[in-house]
Enzyme design. Structure first.
Site, short mmCIF file in Angstrom:
data_model
loop_
_atom_site.label_atom_id
_atom_site.label_comp_id
_atom_site.label_asym_id
_atom_site.label_seq_id
_atom_site.Cartn_x
_atom_site.Cartn_y
_atom_site.Cartn_z
CB CYS A 1 100.22 -10.92 -78.10
SG CYS A 1 100.16 -10.90 -76.31
CG HIS B 1 98.80 -14.76 -79.08
ND1 HIS B 1 99.92 -15.15 -78.37
CD2 HIS B 1 98.14 -13.88 -78.28
CE1 HIS B 1 99.94 -14.53 -77.21
NE2 HIS B 1 98.87 -13.77 -77.13
CG ASN C 1 99.73 -14.85 -73.48
OD1 ASN C 1 100.69 -14.80 -74.25
ND2 ASN C 1 98.74 -13.97 -73.51
#
Ligand code: ACO
Length: 336
Positions: A119, A263, A293
């Site tokens: 991530c 993020h 995501n």
């Protein structure tokens, strides 16, 4: 002072929209559970063709995003010195996706490297690009974040905690050496490997002959797993620490931040971070409802959408921040 300025952005997501309602066909879940816990309403997943393979590769998605960013920046293939491709899902074990982009875009033997930082991969990629540019190693760099997550997920009730969160897609920016105030002002990077196994994918692994075997598959160790509550707790704390640290390093304050682009892990994490930092919702970017995501791709997709929506104006102060598997985390402070 030479800095790495972002001159163009682009993104590409697969056509197939998978809604929360679709998820209920495969597992015991509900639109209400997913929306309340994560803010996600739908995500894009690659289509699996009649040959059993995704109809587009990760590198192809990255190349489409990069081509848009190059067109916006007015940069030709021959000008690109380096491709930095952040992904935890390369199309194959080796080589990395960066070299496929070099070929797809006809980049005339530009350097290519992959960053495996999950991530936080894009934040690491921007920091690396800034370093290469300041050092004079490269002048124009493509930084891409792209993932095909969907094919790794256990789309049954057993895997529901992970499966509902992730989407596929790619985003890219062109960064180029620039003089003046514009560009990446500071970056901070961190990791804490003792938590590596709290958010990871164990197999395929170089530690067993043939990399995968029936035992690993039977035990479901080819699916990503996480301790969701632990990740949530650490993410919220580390996001805030990294934002404060990068602001201090760049000599700015939170009041000066025009847009925080975190993020997109979970809307509750985004809201908690915005609240703790004292930033109102209109200065914190969110598009997780539509894409879920997408790991290394969330920030470049978000930058691209924010720019298109007129939320990134020349001279704006922008913070990008990420946390993820490793654990790894970091932030960039950017003068747009
Ligand atoms: N649908 C319905 N029920 C579910 C689902 C689902 N998709 N997934 C899990 N559950 C169940 C669990 O089995 C558990 O049931 P039990 O209580 O009977 O054992 C229950 O829901 C857990 O519910 P909550 O405690 O309310 O869940 P929580 O508030 O912890 O939310 C979540 C779970 C969304 C995973 C949260 O922990 C989270 O977001 N963590 C961060 C994870 C993350 O962002 N990971 C991404 C990678 S890292 C990154 O990007 C930062």
């Amino acid at each position: 002072m030479i800095r790495a300025a972002i001159l163009g952005t682009g993104f590409h997501v697969p056509e197939q929209i998978v809604t929360n309602q679709d998820m209920t066909k495969w597992m015991d879940t509900s639109d209400e559970w997913i929306t309340q816990r994560s803010g996600i309403q739908e995500r894009r997943w690659v289509t699996i063709g009649t040959d059993g393979k995704a109809t587009e590769t990760g590198a192809e998605m990255g190349a489409k995003a990069a081509a848009q960013a190059m067109a916006q920046a007015g940069v030709e293939p021959a000008e690109i010195d380096l491709v930095i491709y952040a992904t935890l899902n390369p199309d194959c074990f080796f080589p990395g996706n960066g070299v496929f982009v070099e070929d797809l875009l006809g980049l005339k033997t530009a350097g290519a490297m992959d960053i495996r930082n999950q991530c936080s991969g894009f934040v690491y990629g921007l920091a690396a690009a800034d370093g290469f540019i300041r050092a004079g190693t490269a002048r124009t760099i493509l930084v891409i974040g792209g993932e095909i997550q969907s094919t790794a997920l256990n789309v049954t009730t057993e895997g529901r905690e992970m499966a509902v969160l992730f989407g596929d897609g790619a985003g890219a920016v062109v960064v180029q050496a620039a003089e003046g105030q514009r560009g990446i002002l500071a970056s901070v990077l961190h990791s804490q490997g003792r938590f590596a196994k709290d958010l990871w994918l164990e197999a395929p692994t170089a530690l067993v002959p043939e990399r995968i075997n029936a035992d690993l598959i039977a035990a479901g160790r080819h699916y990503p797993t996480m301790d969701g509550k632990l990740v949530f707790k650490h993410a919220t704390r580390r996001f805030c620490e990294a934002i404060k640290e990068v602001l201090e390093k760049g000599g700015a304050t939170v009041d000066e931040v025009d847009l925080l682009v975190p993020h997109q892990a979970n809307q509750r994490i985004t809201e908690a971070v915005g609240k703790r930092m004292g930033l109102p919702a209109d200065r914190v970017f969110s598009n997780i409802a539509r894409y879920g995501n997408t790991t290394a791709a969330t920030i470049p997709i978000a930058l691209s959408e924010a720019a298109a929506a007129g939320r990134l104006k020349s001279g704006d102060l922008v913070v990008t921040v990420a946390f993820g598997s490793g654990f790894t985390w970091g932030a960039n402070l950017i003068r747009w």
